[in-house]
Design an enzyme around this catalytic site. Structure first.
Site, PDB file in Angstrom:
ATOM      1  N   HIS A   1       0.873  -1.181   0.000  1.00 12.97           N
ATOM      2  CA  HIS A   1       0.000   0.000   0.000  1.00 12.97           C
ATOM      3  C   HIS A   1       0.911   1.233   0.000  1.00 12.97           C
ATOM      4  O   HIS A   1       2.028   1.181   0.520  1.00 12.97           O
ATOM      5  CB  HIS A   1      -0.843  -0.045   1.275  1.00 12.97           C
ATOM      6  CG  HIS A   1      -1.902   0.995   1.390  1.00 12.97           C
ATOM      7  ND1 HIS A   1      -1.634   2.287   1.786  1.00 12.97           N
ATOM      8  CD2 HIS A   1      -3.236   0.935   1.181  1.00 12.97           C
ATOM      9  CE1 HIS A   1      -2.773   2.971   1.811  1.00 12.97           C
ATOM     10  NE2 HIS A   1      -3.751   2.177   1.447  1.00 12.97           N
TER      11      HIS A   1
ATOM     12  N   ASP B   1       2.981  -4.707   8.108  1.00 10.91           N
ATOM     13  CA  ASP B   1       1.804  -3.855   7.961  1.00 10.91           C
ATOM     14  C   ASP B   1       0.581  -4.772   8.085  1.00 10.91           C
ATOM     15  O   ASP B   1       0.266  -5.527   7.167  1.00 10.91           O
ATOM     16  CB  ASP B   1       1.868  -3.163   6.589  1.00 10.91           C
ATOM     17  CG  ASP B   1       0.556  -2.496   6.205  1.00 10.91           C
ATOM     18  OD1 ASP B   1      -0.433  -2.620   6.951  1.00 10.91           O
ATOM     19  OD2 ASP B   1       0.524  -1.853   5.137  1.00 10.91           O
TER      20      ASP B   1
ATOM     21  N   GLN C   1      -4.553  -5.323   6.901  1.00 14.20           N
ATOM     22  CA  GLN C   1      -5.500  -6.360   6.456  1.00 14.20           C
ATOM     23  C   GLN C   1      -5.349  -7.637   7.280  1.00 14.20           C
ATOM     24  O   GLN C   1      -6.307  -8.400   7.448  1.00 14.20           O
ATOM     25  CB  GLN C   1      -5.272  -6.689   4.966  1.00 14.20           C
ATOM     26  CG  GLN C   1      -5.411  -5.497   4.034  1.00 14.20           C
ATOM     27  CD  GLN C   1      -6.828  -4.942   4.004  1.00 14.20           C
ATOM     28  OE1 GLN C   1      -7.806  -5.651   4.210  1.00 14.20           O
ATOM     29  NE2 GLN C   1      -6.947  -3.642   3.763  1.00 14.20           N
TER      30      GLN C   1
ATOM     31  N   LYS D   1     -10.458  -1.045  10.159  1.00 11.59           N
ATOM     32  CA  LYS D   1     -10.526  -2.242   9.295  1.00 11.59           C
ATOM     33  C   LYS D   1     -10.774  -3.495  10.123  1.00 11.59           C
ATOM     34  O   LYS D   1     -10.773  -4.610   9.603  1.00 11.59           O
ATOM     35  CB  LYS D   1      -9.232  -2.380   8.502  1.00 11.59           C
ATOM     36  CG  LYS D   1      -9.052  -1.269   7.461  1.00 11.59           C
ATOM     37  CD  LYS D   1      -7.757  -1.455   6.723  1.00 11.59           C
ATOM     38  CE  LYS D   1      -7.303  -0.206   6.024  1.00 11.59           C
ATOM     39  NZ  LYS D   1      -7.972   0.036   4.744  1.00 11.59           N
TER      40      LYS D   1
ATOM     41  N   CYS E   1      -4.803   2.386  -3.778  1.00 11.68           N
ATOM     42  CA  CYS E   1      -3.606   2.928  -3.113  1.00 11.68           C
ATOM     43  C   CYS E   1      -2.433   1.974  -3.261  1.00 11.68           C
ATOM     44  O   CYS E   1      -1.621   1.811  -2.335  1.00 11.68           O
ATOM     45  CB  CYS E   1      -3.870   3.218  -1.633  1.00 11.68           C
ATOM     46  SG  CYS E   1      -5.074   4.502  -1.375  1.00 11.68           S
TER      47      CYS E   1
END
Ligand code: PMP
Length: 406
Positions: free
Chosen positions: A123, A200, A203, A226, A364
């Site tokens: 991202h 990261d 998700q 999220k 993104c």
């Protein structure tokens, strides 16, 4: 316990909306998830029952708010299996957390002659902060190339990391394609070479419950919105030895020990990195969202999401001219696709008229689109509260799209 997606749906009032007179079919979960009523209630309760600034007051409301804020920290620590609660820093979300690590830990390590390794499916928020820092320091940004499935193989990863790699920062799961990266293996290789790893987890948090100690990473970052919590709150987990060695990033109240005009001394982590009044209501609601997630049968939820991915893939492949983008063997339930001769924005607009929410664009992740030679895809990203009926609605919607544009 089993997993009853229909029962779970009833916990989420936002899923009952009508859009253009049609029942909402919400397939944009990689962008943001809906919130269960218990989280919305908790958020409101904080303002109704204990609105006060945390860590500051001796009065009762401030103490209540502080207790709940610190309880939320314990919940996040438990969810991630952090070694101590103080390894959790509340921030605005993934973007802010990556910037914090890049501008403190990264900036000190990424001197000229070193490099930071990211992957080709990041991202923008795991690309640009590293570019900003390496532009300043003269370090290099190295990128692990993707294969034709949109996967990051261990071989490609090993071929990119070299003796000058000072930091690795990769996604746990790709938002654009759903690829689940081999993060445990990546951490093993990194650990054997003494290279710190940031994952990261924007998700990963909702689809592949992270255990930071089992993964062997150094930092794990995520956004509350999220993972069924409000916007404007997220967290950074970092190994205490790193957090203790990191200089402050933002200066202000709460992050100090003493202040004089000659100079200031700084609080220990996590306070050192929480300058200013924190989003305590958001943090408390985030804690509630993670408790809600913990109350569900996780294995059954994973099986349900795997079923949605398999069913969705099969149904979409029935549509002539449709091509799924991102076919890695380990995937979470993201269906990114293109249809011959029809622009994704037209697809998204026609689906919206039918109450079906998908995302269209570059997600993104412009380098991912460039890798596949595409300007954009349509992305249906599913969550635990989606059902096969949602996928059937998407397929029917796409049939209408095809009828209108062919
Ligand atoms: N990384 C990934 C993999 C994401 O999916 C996102 C959000 N789409 C981000 C980072 C950025 O998250 P936020 O905008 O909540 O900071």
């Amino acid at each position: 316990m089993g997993f009853d997606a229909d029962a779970v749906r009833r916990d989420f009032p936002g899923l009952d909306l009508q859009v253009h007179g049609r029942p909402l079919v919400y397939l944009d979960n990689a962008a943001t998830t809906h919130k269960p009523k218990v989280v919305l209630d908790e958020y409101q309760r904080v303002y109704l029952e204990e609105n006060a600034n945390v860590h500051r007051g001796i009065h009762t409301l401030s103490q209540l708010a502080t207790e709940d804020y610190e309880k939320a920290r314990r919940t996040v620590a438990r969810f991630l299996n952090a070694a101590t609660d103080d390894e959790i820093v509340f921030l605005r979300g993934t973007t802010e957390a990556i910037n914090l690590v890049a501008w403190t830990f990264g900036r000190e390590r990424l001197v000229k002659g070193t490099n930071v390794v990211i992957s080709g499916l990041e991202h923008h928020s795991n690309i640009v902060p590293w570019q900003l820092v390496t532009d300043l320091t003269g370090a290099e940004l190295k990128v692990v190339p993707l294969d034709e499935h949109g996967d990051v193989t261990i071989e490609a990863f090993e071929a990119t990391v070299d003796a000058n790699t000072a930091m690795i920062s990769v996604a746990h799961i790709s938002n654009a394609l759903g690829t689940i990266l081999p993060v445990k293996e990546i951490c093993q290789i990194a650990n054997s070479r003494n290279i710190p790893v940031l994952l990261d987890g924007a998700q990963g948090m909702s689809h592949d419950h992270p255990d930071v100690q089992a993964l062997g990473c150094d930092f794990y970052v995520f956004s509350g919105h999220k993972v069924f919590a409000p916007t404007g709150i997220g967290a950074l987990w970092g190994k205490m030895q790193h957090l203790e060695a990191m200089p402050p990033w933002h200066g202000g109240g709460e992050m100090i020990e003493t202040v004089t005009f000659e100079g200031s001394t700084y609080a220990a982590p996590p306070a050192r990195f929480e300058a200013g009044t924190p989003n305590f209501a958001g943090a408390i609601a985030l804690g509630r969202a993670l408790e809600y997630l913990e109350s569900l049968d996780e294995d059954a939820m994973v099986a349900h999401e795997a079923d949605l991915l398999a069913y969705g893939t099969r149904r979409l492949e029935e549509i002539e001219g449709l091509r799924i983008i991102g076919t890695a063997p380990h995937k979470s339930c993201v269906l990114s696709f293109v249809i011959d001769g029809i622009h994704p924005h037209d697809i998204g607009a026609v689906l919206d008229q039918q109450g079906i929410a998908v995302r269209v664009g570059h997600h993104c992740a412009q380098p991912v689109m460039a890798h596949f030679g595409l300007p954009a895809t349509t992305r249906a990203s599913l969550s635990m509260y989606n059902t096969r009926a949602d996928i059937d609605a998407l397929v029917e919607g796409l049939k209408t799209v095809k009828m209108l544009f062919s």
